[in-house]
Motif scaffolding. Structure first.
Motif, PDB file in Angstrom:
ATOM      1  N   SER A   1     -28.472   3.289 -17.048  1.00 25.50           N
ATOM      2  CA  SER A   1     -28.903   1.993 -17.589  1.00 25.50           C
ATOM      3  C   SER A   1     -27.851   0.923 -17.318  1.00 25.50           C
ATOM      4  CB  SER A   1     -29.159   2.125 -19.087  1.00 25.50           C
ATOM      5  OG  SER A   1     -29.445   0.875 -19.650  1.00 25.50           O
ATOM      6  N   TRP A   2     -26.596   1.248 -17.560  1.00 32.51           N
ATOM      7  CA  TRP A   2     -25.523   0.281 -17.307  1.00 32.51           C
ATOM      8  C   TRP A   2     -25.434  -0.070 -15.830  1.00 32.51           C
ATOM      9  CZ3 TRP A   2     -21.963   3.755 -20.650  1.00 32.51           C
ATOM     10  CH2 TRP A   2     -22.172   3.471 -21.997  1.00 32.51           C
TER      11      TRP A   2
ATOM     12  N   ALA B   1     -28.271   9.034 -18.889  1.00 32.07           N
ATOM     13  CA  ALA B   1     -29.218   7.933 -19.081  1.00 32.07           C
ATOM     14  C   ALA B   1     -28.486   6.636 -19.411  1.00 32.07           C
ATOM     15  CB  ALA B   1     -30.207   8.283 -20.190  1.00 32.07           C
ATOM     16  N   ARG B   2     -27.468   6.721 -20.245  1.00 29.76           N
ATOM     17  CA  ARG B   2     -26.708   5.508 -20.605  1.00 29.76           C
ATOM     18  C   ARG B   2     -26.033   4.911 -19.380  1.00 29.76           C
ATOM     19  NH1 ARG B   2     -22.890   6.453 -25.598  1.00 29.76           N
ATOM     20  NH2 ARG B   2     -23.050   4.196 -25.778  1.00 29.76           N
TER      21      ARG B   2
ATOM     22  N   SER C   1     -27.847  -0.045 -13.682  1.00 28.61           N
ATOM     23  CA  SER C   1     -29.001  -0.883 -13.383  1.00 28.61           C
ATOM     24  C   SER C   1     -28.732  -2.334 -13.782  1.00 28.61           C
ATOM     25  CB  SER C   1     -30.231  -0.347 -14.108  1.00 28.61           C
ATOM     26  OG  SER C   1     -31.321  -1.205 -13.942  1.00 28.61           O
ATOM     27  N   VAL C   2     -28.174  -2.523 -14.958  1.00 28.57           N
ATOM     28  CA  VAL C   2     -27.857  -3.872 -15.423  1.00 28.57           C
ATOM     29  C   VAL C   2     -26.818  -4.502 -14.512  1.00 28.57           C
ATOM     30  CG1 VAL C   2     -26.800  -5.201 -17.293  1.00 28.57           C
ATOM     31  CG2 VAL C   2     -28.495  -3.449 -17.815  1.00 28.57           C
TER      32      VAL C   2
END
Length: 71
Positions: A41-42, A37-38, A44-45
């Motif tokens: 998220s990274w 998940a982390r 995606s950013v």
């Protein structure tokens, strides 16, 4: 379980990790929901930062004020 550090993940995300280390971290990411998940998220950013900026159009403050007064 010992999770990789942020620095280790950044090396993978930027393609700077040694191939064997990158494979080991990618395996950990697939096996560990928290790290998966982390990293997602990274990523995606990073994608959003790579996108061209969208033009923001706003009306001048004077126009906004007169519109509110006339409503």
């Amino acid at each position: 379980m010992k999770h990789p550090t942020i620095e280790e993940w950044m090396e993978v995300l930027y393609g700077e990790a040694e191939p064997a280390r990158a494979r080991a971290l990618e395996q950990h990411r697939r096996d560990c929901p928290e790290c998966g998940a982390r990293v997602a998220s990274w990523r995606s950013v990073m994608q959003r930062l790579d996108e061209p900026e969208q033009a923001v159009t706003t009306r001048p403050a004077a126009d906004r004020k007169s519109t509110r007064l006339n409503s």
